[in-house]
Design an enzyme around this catalytic site. Structure first.
Site, PDB file in Angstrom:
ATOM      1  N   ARG A   1       0.639  -8.296  -8.423  1.00 22.52           N
ATOM      2  CA  ARG A   1      -0.932  -8.604  -9.139  1.00 22.52           C
ATOM      3  C   ARG A   1      -0.746  -8.639 -10.453  1.00 22.52           C
ATOM      4  O   ARG A   1      -0.030  -7.858 -11.064  1.00 22.52           O
ATOM      5  CB  ARG A   1      -2.004  -7.668  -8.389  1.00 22.52           C
ATOM      6  CG  ARG A   1      -1.994  -7.728  -6.889  1.00 22.52           C
ATOM      7  CD  ARG A   1      -3.285  -7.058  -6.479  1.00 22.52           C
ATOM      8  NE  ARG A   1      -4.351  -7.768  -6.844  1.00 22.52           N
ATOM      9  CZ  ARG A   1      -5.258  -8.351  -5.952  1.00 22.52           C
ATOM     10  NH1 ARG A   1      -4.774  -8.371  -4.621  1.00 22.52           N
ATOM     11  NH2 ARG A   1      -6.461  -9.133  -6.273  1.00 22.52           N
TER      12      ARG A   1
ATOM     13  N   GLU B   1       4.285 -12.427  -3.142  1.00 19.77           N
ATOM     14  CA  GLU B   1       2.841 -13.192  -2.970  1.00 19.77           C
ATOM     15  C   GLU B   1       2.520 -13.039  -4.469  1.00 19.77           C
ATOM     16  O   GLU B   1       2.718 -12.019  -5.077  1.00 19.77           O
ATOM     17  CB  GLU B   1       1.884 -12.282  -2.074  1.00 19.77           C
ATOM     18  CG  GLU B   1       1.912 -12.474  -0.712  1.00 19.77           C
ATOM     19  CD  GLU B   1       0.844 -11.546  -0.121  1.00 19.77           C
ATOM     20  OE1 GLU B   1      -0.110 -11.111  -0.743  1.00 19.77           O
ATOM     21  OE2 GLU B   1       1.001 -11.488   1.094  1.00 19.77           O
TER      22      GLU B   1
ATOM     23  N   ARG C   1      -1.691  -3.240 -10.067  1.00 22.74           N
ATOM     24  CA  ARG C   1      -2.217  -2.086  -9.277  1.00 22.74           C
ATOM     25  C   ARG C   1      -1.399  -1.227  -8.313  1.00 22.74           C
ATOM     26  O   ARG C   1      -1.818  -0.257  -8.122  1.00 22.74           O
ATOM     27  CB  ARG C   1      -3.801  -2.314  -8.766  1.00 22.74           C
ATOM     28  CG  ARG C   1      -3.397  -3.301  -7.427  1.00 22.74           C
ATOM     29  CD  ARG C   1      -4.997  -3.436  -7.027  1.00 22.74           C
ATOM     30  NE  ARG C   1      -6.043  -4.376  -7.611  1.00 22.74           N
ATOM     31  CZ  ARG C   1      -6.919  -5.173  -7.103  1.00 22.74           C
ATOM     32  NH1 ARG C   1      -7.028  -4.821  -5.765  1.00 22.74           N
ATOM     33  NH2 ARG C   1      -7.443  -5.736  -7.672  1.00 22.74           N
ATOM     34  N   HIS C   2      -0.468  -2.105  -7.902  1.00 23.10           N
ATOM     35  CA  HIS C   2       0.304  -1.334  -6.977  1.00 23.10           C
ATOM     36  C   HIS C   2       1.773  -1.661  -7.043  1.00 23.10           C
ATOM     37  O   HIS C   2       2.545  -0.878  -7.650  1.00 23.10           O
ATOM     38  CB  HIS C   2      -0.139  -1.572  -5.130  1.00 23.10           C
ATOM     39  CG  HIS C   2      -0.653  -3.048  -4.958  1.00 23.10           C
ATOM     40  ND1 HIS C   2       0.198  -3.982  -5.195  1.00 23.10           N
ATOM     41  CD2 HIS C   2      -1.799  -3.325  -4.316  1.00 23.10           C
ATOM     42  CE1 HIS C   2      -0.474  -5.097  -4.829  1.00 23.10           C
ATOM     43  NE2 HIS C   2      -1.769  -4.716  -3.985  1.00 23.10           N
TER      44      HIS C   2
ATOM     45  N   HIS D   1      -3.466 -11.566   7.139  1.00 25.96           N
ATOM     46  CA  HIS D   1      -4.493 -10.868   6.591  1.00 25.96           C
ATOM     47  C   HIS D   1      -5.622 -10.129   7.650  1.00 25.96           C
ATOM     48  O   HIS D   1      -6.022 -10.980   8.329  1.00 25.96           O
ATOM     49  CB  HIS D   1      -5.087 -11.791   5.448  1.00 25.96           C
ATOM     50  CG  HIS D   1      -5.996 -11.194   4.430  1.00 25.96           C
ATOM     51  ND1 HIS D   1      -7.044 -10.216   4.576  1.00 25.96           N
ATOM     52  CD2 HIS D   1      -5.761 -10.913   3.013  1.00 25.96           C
ATOM     53  CE1 HIS D   1      -7.586  -9.695   3.526  1.00 25.96           C
ATOM     54  NE2 HIS D   1      -6.483 -10.020   2.601  1.00 25.96           N
ATOM     55  N   GLY D   2      -5.485  -8.896   7.510  1.00 22.43           N
ATOM     56  CA  GLY D   2      -6.565  -8.254   8.416  1.00 22.43           C
ATOM     57  C   GLY D   2      -5.989  -7.880   9.906  1.00 22.43           C
ATOM     58  O   GLY D   2      -6.820  -7.681  10.773  1.00 22.43           O
TER      59      GLY D   2
ATOM     60  N   HIS E   1       2.923  -8.234  -2.871  1.00 19.19           N
ATOM     61  CA  HIS E   1       2.110  -8.866  -4.214  1.00 19.19           C
ATOM     62  C   HIS E   1       2.131  -8.160  -5.474  1.00 19.19           C
ATOM     63  O   HIS E   1       1.869  -6.982  -5.524  1.00 19.19           O
ATOM     64  CB  HIS E   1       0.536  -8.724  -3.572  1.00 19.19           C
ATOM     65  CG  HIS E   1      -0.260  -9.842  -4.195  1.00 19.19           C
ATOM     66  ND1 HIS E   1      -1.593  -9.881  -3.725  1.00 19.19           N
ATOM     67  CD2 HIS E   1      -0.216 -10.338  -5.103  1.00 19.19           C
ATOM     68  CE1 HIS E   1      -2.353 -10.762  -4.528  1.00 19.19           C
ATOM     69  NE2 HIS E   1      -1.341 -11.051  -5.553  1.00 19.19           N
TER      70      HIS E   1
ATOM     71  N   GLU F   1       0.371 -20.280   4.618  1.00 14.78           N
ATOM     72  CA  GLU F   1       0.160 -19.112   5.394  1.00 14.78           C
ATOM     73  C   GLU F   1      -1.293 -19.342   5.644  1.00 14.78           C
ATOM     74  O   GLU F   1      -2.303 -19.391   4.851  1.00 14.78           O
ATOM     75  CB  GLU F   1       0.360 -17.783   4.641  1.00 14.78           C
ATOM     76  CG  GLU F   1      -0.114 -16.735   5.263  1.00 14.78           C
ATOM     77  CD  GLU F   1       0.332 -15.403   4.663  1.00 14.78           C
ATOM     78  OE1 GLU F   1       1.258 -15.337   3.704  1.00 14.78           O
ATOM     79  OE2 GLU F   1      -0.305 -14.308   4.845  1.00 14.78           O
TER      80      GLU F   1
ATOM     81  N   THR G   1      -8.922  -6.958  -2.225  1.00 14.03           N
ATOM     82  CA  THR G   1      -7.790  -7.611  -1.405  1.00 14.03           C
ATOM     83  C   THR G   1      -8.048  -9.065  -1.703  1.00 14.03           C
ATOM     84  O   THR G   1      -9.142  -9.384  -2.187  1.00 14.03           O
ATOM     85  CB  THR G   1      -7.446  -7.153  -0.103  1.00 14.03           C
ATOM     86  OG1 THR G   1      -6.174  -7.648   0.464  1.00 14.03           O
ATOM     87  CG2 THR G   1      -8.640  -7.474   0.755  1.00 14.03           C
ATOM     88  N   THR G   2      -6.973  -9.930  -1.222  1.00 15.99           N
ATOM     89  CA  THR G   2      -7.046 -11.327  -1.462  1.00 15.99           C
ATOM     90  C   THR G   2      -8.505 -11.685  -0.485  1.00 15.99           C
ATOM     91  O   THR G   2      -8.461 -11.488   0.653  1.00 15.99           O
ATOM     92  CB  THR G   2      -5.910 -11.918  -0.990  1.00 15.99           C
ATOM     93  OG1 THR G   2      -4.881 -11.373  -1.508  1.00 15.99           O
ATOM     94  CG2 THR G   2      -5.910 -13.328  -1.419  1.00 15.99           C
TER      95      THR G   2
ATOM     96  N   HIS H   1       0.885  -1.406   0.111  1.00 15.13           N
ATOM     97  CA  HIS H   1       0.029  -0.228  -0.077  1.00 15.13           C
ATOM     98  C   HIS H   1       0.776   1.108  -0.060  1.00 15.13           C
ATOM     99  O   HIS H   1       0.064   2.399  -0.245  1.00 15.13           O
ATOM    100  CB  HIS H   1      -0.976  -0.017   1.141  1.00 15.13           C
ATOM    101  CG  HIS H   1      -2.023  -1.002   0.961  1.00 15.13           C
ATOM    102  ND1 HIS H   1      -2.751  -1.299  -0.539  1.00 15.13           N
ATOM    103  CD2 HIS H   1      -2.448  -2.166   1.549  1.00 15.13           C
ATOM    104  CE1 HIS H   1      -3.460  -2.258  -0.209  1.00 15.13           C
ATOM    105  NE2 HIS H   1      -3.407  -3.024   0.927  1.00 15.13           N
TER     106      HIS H   1
END
Ligand code: PXP
Length: 238
Positions: free
Chosen positions: A44, A69, A48-49, A190-191, A42, A150, A99-100, A9
């Site tokens: 992708r 990732e 996108r990032h 995650h999260g 990641h 994971e 997100t995933t 991010h």
């Protein structure tokens, strides 16, 4: 337990203006200085990032471990084999998701995943599979030849009540123990946030956690170094 910091991010913020800043690679260096023992990104399919050039610069400059990732698709597998991260974490990917959104269905795609694991192993890249906390998927991960799992902690993170959270935590604990019994390394992520990470930290069968969004959002207010240090303190508190 080790903390690996996901810098996706930082790249999201950069891409918002198509500029050079903020640089996710510089963020990775700060994270390492603050105690992160791994850097995660990641790549992708829709870029996108994080971009390929970011992954290459991370590979060349970070001192800790690089965890890439990615989806199990040919183009990205080829890229990973060229860049040789320390670890590849295979994740499912749908273009429209924010997100995933769930773990890999390893059982349903076992031949494909086993083939990708084999290709990555030829380059001595360790492989982890991002799975929901479900025994079937861990057993399938073992059958695929992967080195680690994971555990997807998203449902735990999104639980709407303490009861629900306790139930998800129990699944995560059991799955972490099953992973260890099968001889797999066990990561989780995650999260996870400053508020919900401690019960996960107390699970001794988890070797490493991967956190991105919570750290980057805190970094906006207190800076990357302090945001990472605060999370490292929590992760090392047990
Ligand atoms: N682990 C995996 C496999 C992920 O896809 C992500 C999100 O990119 C994370 C961990 C980190 O999640 P968060 O950004 O919510 O900390």
């Amino acid at each position: 337990m080790r903390l690996a910091v996901n810098i996706d991010h930082i790249a999201t913020l950069r891409q918002a203006r198509g500029d050079q800043q903020p640089d996710p690679v510089a963020a990775a260096h700060i994270a390492e200085r603050a105690g992160a023992e791994g850097v995660v990104c990641h790549l992708r399919e829709d870029r996108r990032h994080v971009q390929e050039s970011d992954v290459r610069r991370l590979r060349q400059t970070i001192k800790s471990k690089l965890d890439l990732e990615m989806a199990a698709v040919e183009e990205i597998v080829r890229f990973a084999m060229e860049v040789v991260p320390d670890l590849v974490t295979l994740v499912p990917e749908r273009r429209e998701e924010l997100t995933t959104e769930g773990g890999l269905d390893v059982r349903a795609h076992l031949p494909l995943i086993a083939d990708v694991v084999k290709q990555l192993h030829e380059k001595k890249i360790h492989v982890s599979l991002f799975v929901d906390p479900v025994p079937d998927q861990v057993e399938a991960a073992k059958a695929s030849g992967s080195d680690k799992i994971e555990i997807h902690t998203g449902e735990y993170a999104n639980a709407q009540s303490e009861d629900e959270q306790r139930r998800h935590l129990q699944h995560i604990r059991q799955i972490a123990e099953l992973g260890k019994r099968l001889g797999l390394g066990v990561n989780a992520g995650h999260g996870l946030t400053y508020d919900n990470v401690l019960p996960i930290v107390r699970i001794s069968s988890i070797d490493e956690i991967s956190i991105g969004h919570a750290i980057v959002t805190r970094a906006v207010f207190v800076g990357m170094e302090r945001a990472v240090r605060e999370m490292v303190q929590l992760v090392k508190s047990h």
